[in-house]
Design a protein around this motif. Structure first.
Motif, PDB file in Angstrom:
ATOM      1  N   ILE A   1      40.123  48.153  46.084  1.00 51.26           N
ATOM      2  CA  ILE A   1      41.503  48.329  45.654  1.00 51.26           C
ATOM      3  C   ILE A   1      42.430  47.789  46.730  1.00 51.26           C
ATOM      4  CG2 ILE A   1      43.284  50.025  45.066  1.00 51.26           C
ATOM      5  CD1 ILE A   1      40.917  51.751  43.964  1.00 51.26           C
ATOM      6  N   ASP A   2      43.245  46.856  46.320  1.00 50.68           N
ATOM      7  CA  ASP A   2      44.191  46.238  47.234  1.00 50.68           C
ATOM      8  C   ASP A   2      45.071  47.325  47.847  1.00 50.68           C
ATOM      9  OD1 ASP A   2      46.084  44.733  48.493  1.00 50.68           O
ATOM     10  OD2 ASP A   2      46.143  43.211  46.913  1.00 50.68           O
ATOM     11  N   GLN A   3      45.270  47.222  49.123  1.00 48.00           N
ATOM     12  CA  GLN A   3      46.067  48.219  49.829  1.00 48.00           C
ATOM     13  C   GLN A   3      47.437  48.374  49.183  1.00 48.00           C
ATOM     14  OE1 GLN A   3      46.521  47.267  53.938  1.00 48.00           O
ATOM     15  NE2 GLN A   3      47.323  49.287  54.434  1.00 48.00           N
ATOM     16  N   TRP A   4      47.928  47.292  48.678  1.00 41.24           N
ATOM     17  CA  TRP A   4      49.237  47.217  48.041  1.00 41.24           C
ATOM     18  C   TRP A   4      49.325  48.126  46.807  1.00 41.24           C
ATOM     19  CZ3 TRP A   4      54.116  45.625  47.896  1.00 41.24           C
ATOM     20  CH2 TRP A   4      54.697  45.255  46.681  1.00 41.24           C
TER      21      TRP A   4
ATOM     22  N   GLU B   1      46.883  57.870  43.321  1.00 38.69           N
ATOM     23  CA  GLU B   1      45.907  56.843  43.678  1.00 38.69           C
ATOM     24  C   GLU B   1      45.655  55.914  42.501  1.00 38.69           C
ATOM     25  OE1 GLU B   1      43.106  58.868  47.022  1.00 38.69           O
ATOM     26  OE2 GLU B   1      42.643  59.345  44.951  1.00 38.69           O
ATOM     27  N   ARG B   2      45.615  54.626  42.809  1.00 41.67           N
ATOM     28  CA  ARG B   2      45.363  53.626  41.777  1.00 41.67           C
ATOM     29  C   ARG B   2      43.974  53.853  41.178  1.00 41.67           C
ATOM     30  NH1 ARG B   2      47.092  51.249  37.946  1.00 41.67           N
ATOM     31  NH2 ARG B   2      47.353  48.995  37.797  1.00 41.67           N
TER      32      ARG B   2
ATOM     33  N   CYS C   1      40.769  46.220  31.765  1.00 39.41           N
ATOM     34  CA  CYS C   1      39.944  47.304  31.218  1.00 39.41           C
ATOM     35  C   CYS C   1      38.825  47.672  32.181  1.00 39.41           C
ATOM     36  CB  CYS C   1      39.344  46.899  29.878  1.00 39.41           C
ATOM     37  SG  CYS C   1      40.563  46.815  28.558  1.00 39.41           S
ATOM     38  N   ARG C   2      38.211  46.660  32.773  1.00 44.02           N
ATOM     39  CA  ARG C   2      37.115  46.897  33.720  1.00 44.02           C
ATOM     40  C   ARG C   2      37.559  47.744  34.892  1.00 44.02           C
ATOM     41  NH1 ARG C   2      32.702  45.446  32.955  1.00 44.02           N
ATOM     42  NH2 ARG C   2      32.065  43.687  31.677  1.00 44.02           N
ATOM     43  N   LYS C   3      38.739  47.424  35.394  1.00 46.96           N
ATOM     44  CA  LYS C   3      39.240  48.159  36.555  1.00 46.96           C
ATOM     45  C   LYS C   3      39.383  49.636  36.229  1.00 46.96           C
ATOM     46  CE  LYS C   3      41.507  44.602  39.205  1.00 46.96           C
ATOM     47  NZ  LYS C   3      42.753  44.003  39.653  1.00 46.96           N
TER      48      LYS C   3
ATOM     49  N   GLU D   1      48.841  34.526  49.348  1.00 46.81           N
ATOM     50  CA  GLU D   1      47.510  34.170  48.848  1.00 46.81           C
ATOM     51  C   GLU D   1      47.415  34.152  47.336  1.00 46.81           C
ATOM     52  OE1 GLU D   1      44.452  36.524  50.684  1.00 46.81           O
ATOM     53  OE2 GLU D   1      45.242  36.021  52.670  1.00 46.81           O
ATOM     54  N   GLY D   2      48.237  34.991  46.708  1.00 45.33           N
ATOM     55  CA  GLY D   2      48.133  35.081  45.255  1.00 45.33           C
ATOM     56  C   GLY D   2      49.020  34.096  44.507  1.00 45.33           C
TER      57      GLY D   2
END
Lengths: 202, 519
Positions: free
Chosen positions: B31-34, B169-170, B19-21, A128-129
């Protein structure tokens, strides 16, 4: 020292930061391990893997380099003795593909002229990316004479990883036998002494 | 819009997105599981916060239990010392040093690091206006707006200590702090910006210190003469080059047989010692030992680095000489020693003391000083306009002269190492006696006790005694003089950004607003 291989090839992996170079190496080396979180490669990491092509035992010396620009002064000094170079980009980050020109320049400046080059688009599991199409990459392969072939890989799902290394090794092997046939004194490969004396330059 | 403007806009958008994240943290975003590692099956977190997916052995537990017991016994003495730090530092230096060599109790590590790196003094700088944000906050604000290192920093945080509870954790709080400190520092010291390795150093600092403290600790490590890591990280790595040359000399002198062996296998020190110097042995030796090295490093300064590098090779020389190829040697340096060093931490520290003394006697404890200045040339906080390529986040096309020189130097090094085998022969005889020294210490190991200060005096081997005497000559902190320049920051630049604030200072919102303005 016993000779447990017939040919020795040095392969350098280059490419932008975080495209997955170290993951590719780990996956290739271990076969079944994917390390999701590698630490950053500082300078150069080194590993080896033995493979067999036909009846030839081939030892691959793999040099995994830091992608961070600041380290290029160190990493580029490892290009010059390479037989093969794998340029890796991330198919989900267009920037890493756009850097290709810069990487090719570094190869032209710092490797031997007969180096074998492969282009790898990693993370092809992240469909998808995608920001770089297969066609674009193939175009590069057609236009740039150094780039021998293009493959999309996924270190995560173990797609084409072994294939990429095998193919580059096959190509090096073919070139080697041509040279042997012509009885030239070009590439001095094989023989364990090329490791111990550091004579594996081409 | 020209293509260039488009690219610039794209680079800006990317920076703002990152920066926002970090501003949002774990809440308020998907947050993407990845992005998060899967540690569903972890068994145990060790006392330093690292998560082990393999069950820790009983020996490991037992060792931790013992360490804790000793530390509890010592804690009282340490607390007293921290309370009367200045007095203690003046009148009882020798005891302070002795105690630090024996190990800082983990609970007090934060206080001791703050003292050793003189953080409190740096943070309590008088300010004319109470509403004015601190230097750190100003730098952070500027960093969010202008730093060209945001992408690289983000990449590195994504793979820094992901096996540690703080960084697992991200966008966790500590990941946010790590991002902030590095972004702010990339603005504060723009000659250095950001270099890989700095994220690891800062992450270790953040395990013990708060955000702003970690910023100043990082600054101390970079620019204080005692550590001067600035020169390690800047383009061309001038200090690293001097360290590598010195390291080779040390090996040629003290461990010629090993040097010959490593050369024979093309194991240039660039291949195994980079992380030792760049990140002070993190992830190359066990974390508990690494912290002990850090404690001593903070006390003694940079001469600990060559001595520890030498110590590792000295202790493992016999083992290394048995390896048959580069692969096995690399594996040993990169993974095995990190997992299990094979010697107790206390024993390694004792050996380190001896190494420090050996090197000092031969005047090899530090590389010869550099002809060039390896500290910031501009005043800290000065804005240096980044190149266009940096703004766009692209690699620059040409190698600078400095970079070319380094490439040549590294090539020359490996060639020279191949040719230096003859010189080494002369030193081979000495090496045997060095190896004997190591055996001698192991005779003592069983007898050494680290339970009480007073026992220290009874440790009989002379090397260590001489060593301690000479240790007293080194200064604890020299940063206060260097800090003067910071007060004369480029004020105007920051005021432009902070001016709008109507009285009450709300930093986070300010940043949010400022990046909005950019879009």
């Amino acid at each position: 020292m016993s000779e447990d291989f017939d040919l020795l090839f040095k392969i350098v992996l280059i490419g932008d930061v975080s495209v997955g170079k170290s993951c590719i190496v780990t996956r290739f080396k271990t076969g079944n391990v994917f390390t999701e979180r590698h630490t950053n490669t500082i300078g150069v990491d080194f590993s080896m893997k033995n493979i067999k092509i036909g009846n030839k035992r081939i030892k691959l010396q793999i040099w995994d380099t830091a992608g961070h620009e600041r380290f290029r002064s160190i990493t580029s000094s490892y290009y010059r003795s390479a037989h093969g170079v794998i340029i890796v980009y991330d198919i989900t980050k267009r920037n890493t593909f756009l850097s290709l020109q810069k990487w090719l320049n570094e190869i032209r400046n710092y490797t031997a002229s007969n180096v074998v080059c492969a282009l790898i688009g990693n993370k092809c599991d992240l469909v998808e990316g995608r920001e770089v199409t297969i066609e674009e990459a193939e175009d590069v392969c057609n236009i740039v004479p150094e780039v021998l072939f293009y493959l999309e890989t996924s270190a995560k799902e173990n797609t084409n990883i072994e294939g990429a290394f095998t193919r580059i090794a096959e190509e090096l092997m073919n070139r080697q036998s041509c040279i042997d046939d012509e009885n030239q004194d070009g590439i001095k490969l094989g023989q364990s002494k090329s490791i111990s004396n550091g004579n594996c330059s081409c | 819009m020209s293509e260039f403007q488009e690219q610039l806009l794209h680079a800006d958008e990317e920076r703002i997105k990152i920066c926002r994240k970090y501003l949002s943290g774990r809440n308020n975003q998907i947050i993407d599981q990845w992005e998060d590692p899967d540690f569903g099956l972890y068994y145990k977190i060790d006392r330093y916060g690292f998560i082990h997916t393999d069950k820790l052995s009983r020996d490991f537990d037992e060792q931790e239990r013992k360490e804790k017991e000793v530390e509890i016994q010592r804690a009282q003495k340490w607390l007293k010392m921290v309370k009367n730090w200045n007095k203690f530092k003046e009148t009882n230096r020798e005891k302070l040093q002795r105690r630090i060599y024996k190990g800082v109790p983990d609970k007090l590590r934060r206080s001791i690091w703050l003292k050793l790196l003189n953080i409190e003094n740096q943070m309590s700088q008088p300010s004319d206006n109470k509403n004015e944000p601190s230097i750190y906050n100003k730098m952070l604000l500027l960093g969010f707006k202008y730093s060209t290192e945001v992408r690289q920093i983000d990449n590195d945080i994504n793979r820094c200590f992901r096996d540690h509870e703080y960084f697992r954790e991200r966008y966790s709080t500590k990941q946010q702090q790590l991002f902030n400190v590095l972004v702010a520092y990339s603005m504060y010291n723009m000659e250095l910006g950001y270099c890989q390795g700095m994220s690891t150093i800062t992450a270790v600092l953040l395990i013990y210190l708060d955000e702003e403290e970690a910023f100043w600790a990082l600054n101390t490590l970079m620019i204080d003469k005692k550590f001067a890591m600035h020169g390690l990280y800047i383009v061309g790595f001038p200090k690293l080059m001097r360290y590598l040359a010195n390291h080779d000399k040390i090996l040629t002198k003290f461990l010629p047989k090993l040097k010959k062996f490593l050369d024979k296998h093309n194991m240039d020190s660039v291949l195994y010692s980079l992380k030792w110097f760049f990140v002070i042995f993190v992830e190359r030796i066990p974390f508990s030992l690494c912290l002990r090295i850090w404690d001593i490093f903070f006390l003694e300064g940079e001469r600990v680095l060559p001595a520890m590098a030498y110590t590792i090779l000295k202790l493992h020389s016999t083992k290394l000489l048995k390896f048959k190829d580069m692969d096995a040697i690399t594996d040993y340096f990169q993974y095995k020693l990190h997992k299990n060093f094979g010697y107790t931490d206390n024993f390694v520290i004792k050996t380190l003391e001896i190494s420090l003394n050996e090197l000092r006697t031969r005047k090899m404890d530090l590389p010869p000083p550099s002809d060039n200045i390896e500290l910031p040339k501009c005043e800290l906080g000065t804005f240096i306009e980044p190149t266009i390529e940096k703004k766009l986040g692209l690699r620059s096309s040409c190698f600078s002269d400095t970079e070319k020189n380094v490439t040549d130097l590294v090539i020359a090094r490996s060639e020279e190492n191949g040719n230096s085998l003859d010189v080494i022969d002369e030193n081979l005889a000495d090496e045997m006696s060095n190896l004997n020294t190591v055996t001698n210490i192991s005779d003592y190991e069983g007898e050494l006790s680290y339970m009480d200060d007073d026992l220290d005096d009874e440790i009989t081997y002379t090397n260590s005694h001489q060593n301690r005497k000479s240790l007293t000559c080194t200064s604890i902190t020299s940063i206060s003089e260097d800090r003067r320049s910071i007060s004369t920051l480029n004020q105007q630049n920051f005021e432009e950004i902070v001016k709008d604030d109507d009285g009450e200072y709300r930093f986070k919102e300010l940043i949010s607003n400022s990046i909005d303005c950019n879009t």
